[in-house]
Design an enzyme around this catalytic site. Structure first.
Site, PDB file in Angstrom:
ATOM      1  NE  ARG A   1      29.392  38.909  45.005  1.00 23.76           N
ATOM      2  CZ  ARG A   1      29.707  38.440  43.834  1.00 23.76           C
ATOM      3  NH1 ARG A   1      28.957  37.504  43.287  1.00 23.76           N
ATOM      4  NH2 ARG A   1      30.729  38.918  43.182  1.00 23.76           N
TER       5      ARG A   1
ATOM      6  CB  SER B   1      29.186  40.416  40.706  1.00 19.03           C
ATOM      7  OG  SER B   1      29.531  40.118  39.395  1.00 19.03           O
ATOM      8  CG  HIS B   2      26.845  37.496  38.480  1.00 20.75           C
ATOM      9  ND1 HIS B   2      28.129  37.618  38.971  1.00 20.75           N
ATOM     10  CD2 HIS B   2      26.399  36.299  38.903  1.00 20.75           C
ATOM     11  CE1 HIS B   2      28.445  36.524  39.645  1.00 20.75           C
ATOM     12  NE2 HIS B   2      27.419  35.716  39.625  1.00 20.75           N
TER      13      HIS B   2
ATOM     14  CG  ASP C   1      28.836  41.809  35.700  1.00 25.12           C
ATOM     15  OD1 ASP C   1      29.495  42.738  35.204  1.00 25.12           O
ATOM     16  OD2 ASP C   1      29.178  41.201  36.732  1.00 25.12           O
TER      17      ASP C   1
ATOM     18  CG  ASP D   1      30.624  44.018  39.310  1.00 23.31           C
ATOM     19  OD1 ASP D   1      30.111  43.251  38.479  1.00 23.31           O
ATOM     20  OD2 ASP D   1      31.638  43.723  39.967  1.00 23.31           O
TER      21      ASP D   1
ATOM     22  CG  ASP E   1      33.223  42.005  37.203  1.00 27.16           C
ATOM     23  OD1 ASP E   1      32.053  41.776  36.818  1.00 27.16           O
ATOM     24  OD2 ASP E   1      33.681  41.588  38.283  1.00 27.16           O
ATOM     25  NE  ARG E   2      30.362  37.350  36.215  1.00 23.87           N
ATOM     26  CZ  ARG E   2      29.953  36.149  36.556  1.00 23.87           C
ATOM     27  NH1 ARG E   2      29.112  35.485  35.789  1.00 23.87           N
ATOM     28  NH2 ARG E   2      30.379  35.579  37.677  1.00 23.87           N
TER      29      ARG E   2
ATOM     30  CD  GLU F   1      37.233  33.352  36.832  1.00 20.16           C
ATOM     31  OE1 GLU F   1      37.250  32.324  37.491  1.00 20.16           O
ATOM     32  OE2 GLU F   1      36.760  34.424  37.245  1.00 20.16           O
ATOM     33  CD  GLU F   2      32.947  29.100  33.822  1.00 23.19           C
ATOM     34  OE1 GLU F   2      31.806  29.102  33.332  1.00 23.19           O
ATOM     35  OE2 GLU F   2      33.207  29.497  34.978  1.00 23.19           O
ATOM     36  CB  SER F   3      32.068  32.817  35.030  1.00 24.09           C
ATOM     37  OG  SER F   3      33.303  33.361  35.467  1.00 24.09           O
TER      38      SER F   3
ATOM     39  CE  LYS G   1      34.368  38.642  36.627  1.00 24.00           C
ATOM     40  NZ  LYS G   1      34.589  37.706  37.715  1.00 24.00           N
TER      41      LYS G   1
END
Ligand code: G1P
Ligand code: ZN
Length: 543
Positions: free
Chosen positions: A22, A113-114, A277, A279, A281-282, A363-365, A376
């Site tokens: 990244r 991602s985010h 998010d 992409d 996955d969240r 995960e917590e994220s 995820k």
């Protein structure tokens, strides 16, 4: 076909972090930068000639240009077939699914991602292996080593491929198959979940908002919720993926999705809200006036996964990343499920999923997933939660309260200090590591330390050890504070401090999270000298 070798010189900073490479978009756009990295990936792999590669990204700025570069390089490197999402778009979970479904050799996923997008934002790229999982540590290390010495890459002279139309094209000797970005993934969700039950939920007047944050999930969510499940048009908001995410920071949490949180605090709030998010996955889940902590969501998933027929008899075990709250541990104990604690990042779950040691991980994220893919999966998590609501007839808040009453409430929060000076952050961590042997038994800011250690993971499948994965301080009352540095930033450093406290007293369940953790927060600041070393008196983001 006109294959050519292009001479290049290495960049010193092509080191992969928690989730691929990244960088600032401007860094990625330097001459030969992306090419060097992509060739380093190919040079680190064996036996892909004639095989299939999946490519796609979250549609952010530079996605299209990057894809054309990659297509030509993949053809020059002699992949047989390249499957690419229409307009170059694929959510990360959809890409992982396609790799598995079409038995591809692997895939290149373009996403940060985010992280914010745009010319001044971030860009990212990662390689996923044939299982659909992010490249394991051993491969990411090989790729970075290769990138440090690369002197040429392969490409072909050819016009750009038209990615706007679904179809099959030839690029040199390789076939480029442009597919609908959404169909395969949506069909898979229909296999996993009972859409007729979910449809009934919406027919009964259940109301929902899904916020795609102007990122990749918009078209997927429209197809799933509005077209297939019959939710009214307008259920999905911010549904058109934009190269700069419309200026939004596409990270679903209490800070960056505050507009959605505020809406759910109004009397007119729908029954359920979710966001994803950049992409896809969240996930973030909210009920009316209720925020569901992702660690609690994982625990609820563990409790109810076997109510979904797709998972019957297959709930082998569960895993969470170390900083994730221990809420799921209690469910695992109650249900006699093996529990695994891994370092941060999805790549550590892959082996456990492949070996059928776990069915579920999170995960917590704001990440959760299962063996259905090897990433995820935000929309999967939303569909799973909706399925649980349909099955139990319970609201978001009722399901969370049920969990707390069974196992106690784990109050948890992650404090992120973003944009720190990298040296300050590294010094802070080193100073803490140096003091670890002397900390147990000490009382600091009124709290006594019971255990102090750096987390190290022994992968039970590959037997690899991954050390230095965060500093854990356990206190006498079993509360926990964890410190680690982010591995997904593109500049400077982000310090993450994770807080956990189990409360059994039901009278305290409705207490404010930050207040309940206040003494731990003061303790963390004192023991790690956060404010004096960084000049920050408060975190940038609290989740
Ligand atoms: C962050 C999260 C981590 C997640 C990763 C990729 O990594 O903390 O849980 O797997 O993003 O989405 P970090 O920036 O902390 O290294
Ligand atoms: Zn993501």
């Amino acid at each position: 076909m006109d294959i050519k070798a292009v001479k290049t010189t290495p960049y010193a900073d092509q080191i992969m972090g928690t989730s691929g490479l990244r960088k600032k978009t401007a860094v990625m756009r330097q001459p030969h930068y992306l090419e060097n990295f992509v060739q380093s990936v190919f040079d680190s792999l064996d036996g892909f000639e004639g095989k299939t590669l999946v490519v796609g990204g979250d549609g952010r700025y530079f996605n299209k240009e990057a894809l054309q570069i990659i297509l030509k390089m993949a053809a020059a490197n002699q992949f047989g077939k390249i499957i690419v999402g229409q307009n170059g778009v694929l959510s990360t979970p959809a890409a992982s699914h396609l790799i598995r479904k079409y038995q591809a050799f692997g895939g290149l996923i373009l996403s940060a991602s985010h992280n914010p997008g745009g010319a001044d934002g971030d860009f990212g790229i990662k390689f996923n292996i044939h299982t659909g999982a992010p490249a394991p540590q051993i491969l990411t290390a090989a790729i970075s080593d290769r990138a440090a010495e690369i002197d040429r890459y392969w490409t072909i002279e050819a016009p750009d491929v038209d990615l706007s139309v679904v179809g099959t094209y030839m690029l040199g000797a390789s076939e480029v198959v442009v597919i609908d970005s959404v169909s395969d993934y949506v069909a898979y969700m229909q296999e996993i979940f009972d859409f007729s039950t979910l449809k009934k939920l919406f027919q009964s007047g259940f109301s929902m908002t899904f916020d795609a944050m102007n990122a990749v999930t918009g078209p997927y969510a429209k197809r799933l919720f509005e077209e297939l499940l019959g939710a009214p048009t307008g259920t999905v908001v911010n549904a058109i993926p934009l190269p700069d995410f419309g200026g939004l920071h596409p990270e679903p949490n209490l800070t960056y999705a505050k507009h959605l949180v505020d809406r759910m605090m109004q009397p007119s709030a729908p029954d359920f809200a979710a966001a994803s998010d950049g992409d896809g996955d969240r996930f973030m889940i909210l009920g009316p006036s209720f925020f569901l902590n992702p660690s609690d969501a994982l625990a609820i998933f563990a409790d109810y996964l076997d109510t979904v027929p797709f998972y019957h008899g297959k709930v082998y075990g569960v895993a969470r990343s170390m900083p994730t709250s221990v809420a799921v541990d209690a469910v695992a104990r109650r249900r006699s499920l093996p529990l695994y604690e891994t370092p941060t990042g999805w790549k550590f779950f892959g082996n456990l999923l492949d070996a059928k040691k776990i069915a579920l991980c999170g995960e917590e994220s704001f990440g959760a997933g299962s063996f259905h893919i090897r990433e995820k999966d935000g929309l999967w998590a939303v569909l799973l939660f909706l399925s649980i609501m349909a099955e139990t007839g319970k609201s978001v808040s009722q399901l969370a309260h049920e969990l707390w009453h069974r196992d106690g409430r784990v109050f948890c929060s992650t404090h992120s200090y973003e944009g720190l000076d990298a040296n300050d952050a590294a010094d802070l961590m080193h100073a803490l590591v140096d003091r670890l042997p002397e900390l147990p038994g000490q009382t600091i800011a009124g709290l006594t330390i019971d255990q102090a250690f750096e987390f190290s993971y022994d992968d039970p499948v590959s037997c690899e050890t991954t050390a230095h994965q965060g500093i854990c301080l356990y206190l006498a009352d079993k509360s926990r504070v964890v410190f680690r540095l982010s591995g997904t930033g593109s500049s400077g450093a982000t310090l993450r401090v994770y807080y956990n406290r189990l409360v059994q007293d039901t009278m305290r369940f409705e207490a404010d999270v930050q207040e309940t953790l206040a003494d731990l927060i003061t303790f963390a600041d004192t023991v790690a000298e956060i404010s004096s070393r960084t000049g920050r008196t408060a975190p940038t983001v609290r989740t």
